[in-house]
Write a protein that holds these residues in place. Structure first.
Motif, PDB file in Angstrom:
ATOM      1  N   ARG A 230       0.821  -1.170   0.007  1.00  0.00           N
ATOM      2  CA  ARG A 230       0.464   0.278   0.153  1.00  0.00           C
ATOM      3  C   ARG A 230       0.899   1.581  -0.008  1.00  0.00           C
ATOM      4  NH1 ARG A 230      -5.504   1.524   0.945  1.00  0.00           N
ATOM      5  NH2 ARG A 230      -5.733  -0.892   0.441  1.00  0.00           N
ATOM      6  N   LYS A 266       4.453 -12.977   1.350  1.00  0.00           N
ATOM      7  CA  LYS A 266       3.605 -12.337   1.673  1.00  0.00           C
ATOM      8  C   LYS A 266       3.623 -11.223   2.605  1.00  0.00           C
ATOM      9  CE  LYS A 266      -1.557 -12.699   2.375  1.00  0.00           C
ATOM     10  NZ  LYS A 266      -2.639 -13.765   3.171  1.00  0.00           N
ATOM     11  N   SER A 270       2.395  -7.507   2.259  1.00  0.00           N
ATOM     12  CA  SER A 270       0.836  -7.063   2.892  1.00  0.00           C
ATOM     13  C   SER A 270       1.613  -6.486   4.674  1.00  0.00           C
ATOM     14  CB  SER A 270       0.049  -8.150   2.495  1.00  0.00           C
ATOM     15  OG  SER A 270      -0.367  -7.923   1.279  1.00  0.00           O
ATOM     16  N   PHE A 307       1.009   0.109 -13.572  1.00  0.00           N
ATOM     17  CA  PHE A 307       1.021  -1.191 -12.298  1.00  0.00           C
ATOM     18  C   PHE A 307       2.922  -1.431 -11.511  1.00  0.00           C
ATOM     19  CE2 PHE A 307       1.852  -2.726 -16.577  1.00  0.00           C
ATOM     20  CZ  PHE A 307       2.642  -3.470 -16.376  1.00  0.00           C
ATOM     21  N   THR A 309       4.706  -4.063 -10.125  1.00  0.00           N
ATOM     22  CA  THR A 309       5.264  -5.718 -10.753  1.00  0.00           C
ATOM     23  C   THR A 309       6.091  -6.037  -9.091  1.00  0.00           C
ATOM     24  OG1 THR A 309       7.132  -5.297 -12.066  1.00  0.00           O
ATOM     25  CG2 THR A 309       5.091  -5.695 -12.929  1.00  0.00           C
ATOM     26  N   ARG A 313       5.392 -10.764 -10.449  1.00  0.00           N
ATOM     27  CA  ARG A 313       3.906 -10.746 -11.155  1.00  0.00           C
ATOM     28  C   ARG A 313       2.956  -9.542 -10.430  1.00  0.00           C
ATOM     29  NH1 ARG A 313       1.757 -16.439  -7.736  1.00  0.00           N
ATOM     30  NH2 ARG A 313       3.003 -17.670  -9.023  1.00  0.00           N
ATOM     31  N   ILE A 314       2.052  -9.325 -11.194  1.00  0.00           N
ATOM     32  CA  ILE A 314       1.386  -7.881 -11.010  1.00  0.00           C
ATOM     33  C   ILE A 314       1.071  -7.569  -9.993  1.00  0.00           C
ATOM     34  CG2 ILE A 314      -0.503  -6.495 -11.699  1.00  0.00           C
ATOM     35  CD1 ILE A 314       0.422  -6.723 -14.909  1.00  0.00           C
ATOM     36  N   LEU A 315       0.872  -6.243  -9.193  1.00  0.00           N
ATOM     37  CA  LEU A 315       0.309  -6.556  -7.576  1.00  0.00           C
ATOM     38  C   LEU A 315      -1.215  -6.003  -7.870  1.00  0.00           C
ATOM     39  CD1 LEU A 315       0.529  -6.217  -4.946  1.00  0.00           C
ATOM     40  CD2 LEU A 315       1.065  -3.989  -4.739  1.00  0.00           C
ATOM     41  N   PRO A 316      -2.342  -6.703  -7.283  1.00  0.00           N
ATOM     42  CA  PRO A 316      -3.477  -5.773  -7.464  1.00  0.00           C
ATOM     43  C   PRO A 316      -4.224  -4.404  -6.610  1.00  0.00           C
ATOM     44  CG  PRO A 316      -3.480  -8.335  -6.774  1.00  0.00           C
ATOM     45  CD  PRO A 316      -1.760  -8.137  -5.941  1.00  0.00           C
ATOM     46  N   PRO A 317      -4.645  -3.991  -7.077  1.00  0.00           N
ATOM     47  CA  PRO A 317      -4.800  -2.325  -6.412  1.00  0.00           C
ATOM     48  C   PRO A 317      -5.045  -2.240  -4.905  1.00  0.00           C
ATOM     49  CG  PRO A 317      -6.147  -2.891  -8.059  1.00  0.00           C
ATOM     50  CD  PRO A 317      -5.508  -4.429  -8.383  1.00  0.00           C
ATOM     51  N   ASP A 318      -4.767  -1.697  -4.068  1.00  0.00           N
ATOM     52  CA  ASP A 318      -5.379  -1.583  -2.719  1.00  0.00           C
ATOM     53  C   ASP A 318      -4.998  -2.454  -1.866  1.00  0.00           C
ATOM     54  OD1 ASP A 318      -6.948   0.837  -3.544  1.00  0.00           O
ATOM     55  OD2 ASP A 318      -8.728  -0.545  -4.417  1.00  0.00           O
ATOM     56  N   SER A 319      -3.976  -2.895  -2.388  1.00  0.00           N
ATOM     57  CA  SER A 319      -2.689  -4.227  -1.602  1.00  0.00           C
ATOM     58  C   SER A 319      -2.655  -3.386   0.196  1.00  0.00           C
ATOM     59  CB  SER A 319      -2.091  -4.558  -2.082  1.00  0.00           C
ATOM     60  OG  SER A 319      -2.315  -5.734  -3.389  1.00  0.00           O
TER      61      SER A 319
END
Length: 335
Positions: A230, A266, A270, A307, A309, A313-319
């Motif tokens: 984030r 992870k 995160s 984006f 990565t 791997r592409i990071l999902p938005p709003d992680s």
């Protein structure tokens, strides 16, 4: 020590822990407003620290509560490259709080204040069902470090503080296991969560580096509180992307992964609570930066793409952590 008798009793206890004079303070506690002397930019940050939202008394000792409440605010000053000056304390105490409990909180906070060179200049008191803090810190900087300074090919770096993911593991274990069992499983992770230390020394060295190379308009900086996933987009700005590589997880993260199957990467990506410094620097100056701050870890590069990565791997938005996300609402976390 006994019960708290009145607001004046509480103020008297505060006065016994915090001096009411310093070179940077023209008018201290007791007036309608404190007056802070400064001839530079004034950097200001406010944080709430709320019982059962940001911490639990079931596993925090009073001294740790007080120290952490101030430390996470001082960390914001470090993230701006600001020198701490003063802070105000808004404090709401629950009905059953006694003077021994309050003195423990004040002792821990006073220790952090002395370590960071910051003075208590005022605040407010109230009662509430749970223990609540609202702290505002003030710092001074000729040229504060800001976010969104990055351009493509700038290096993204991290200065610990705490290894990425370690304090988040400590929080997870404290919530799931309680303090005694959590400390038995991962003592360094628990300590990282309960007793964070702001990166003031690293921020000062980074400020000296930027001054020597005239890079204040090219180095972006912030502290990591809500997790790399984030905070990185906040650092580089919405119109920038990044390519980063996470490697070498802390040994306690790897042990936890082996025992539970939960990915160490992870937690590194995160998990919040780290309070290290996340920054960007022009690529041509990064080797010099590492010479001045050998603990600096390169994470990747800023990209001109929409984006981020992580390890390809592409990071999902709003992680990462968000107080207002239903996915995050179940756990205690720090702003």
């Amino acid at each position: 020590m006994g019960r708290l008798l009145s607001e004046d009793h509480v103020l008297g206890l505060i006065d016994s822990f915090f001096p009411n004079a310093a070179d940077s303070i023209a008018v201290g506690r007791g007036d309608d407003c404190a007056v802070i002397r400064t001839d530079k930019n004034l950097c200001i940050s406010t944080d709430l620290f709320l019982e059962d939202v940001h911490f639990r008394r079931s596993y925090f000792r009073p001294e740790e509560i007080g120290a952490r409440a101030l430390a996470v605010n001082v960390s914001d000053l470090a993230g701006s490259g600001a020198e701490p000056l003063g802070f105000t304390l808004g404090l709401a105490l629950p009905p059953k709080a006694d003077s021994e409990f309050l003195c423990g909180i004040l002792r821990g906070m006073a220790g952090m204040a002395a370590w960071s060179g910051i003075s208590l200049v005022g605040g407010d008191l109230s009662s509430a069902e749970r223990l609540h803090f609202c702290i505002t810190v003030f710092g001074r900087a000729d040229h504060p470090f800001l976010r969104r300074q990055a351009v493509p090919e700038d290096v993204i770096f991290y200065v610990p503080g705490t290894p990425l993911g370690l304090a988040a593991l400590g929080l997870k274990l404290l919530e799931e296991k309680g303090r005694a069992d959590a400390e038995g499983l991962s003592p360094r992770a628990v300590a990282a969560h309960l007793r964070p230390e702001p990166c003031l020394g690293a921020a000062r060295r980074l400020r000296s580096f930027a001054e020597r190379h005239d890079l204040f308009q090219r180095i972006g900086l912030m502290d990591v509180s809500d997790g790399l996933a984030r905070d990185l987009p906040r650092l580089i700005g919405k119109n920038r992307g990044a390519s980063i590589k996470l490697e070498n997880p802390d040994a306690e993260l790897l042990r936890h992964e082996a025992e539970t199957g939960e990915s160490a990467f992870k937690l590194m990506l995160s998990g919040g609570e780290a309070y290290g410094l996340l920054g960007t620097c022009p690529k041509s100056f990064f080797s010099d930066l590492q010479s001045d701050l050998p603990e600096t870890c390169p994470l990747g590069l800023v990209r001109n793409e929409p984006f981020v990565t992580v390890n390809g791997r592409i990071l999902p938005p709003d992680s990462g952590f968000d107080h207002f996300s239903f996915a995050s609402a179940a756990r205690v976390s720090e702003e």
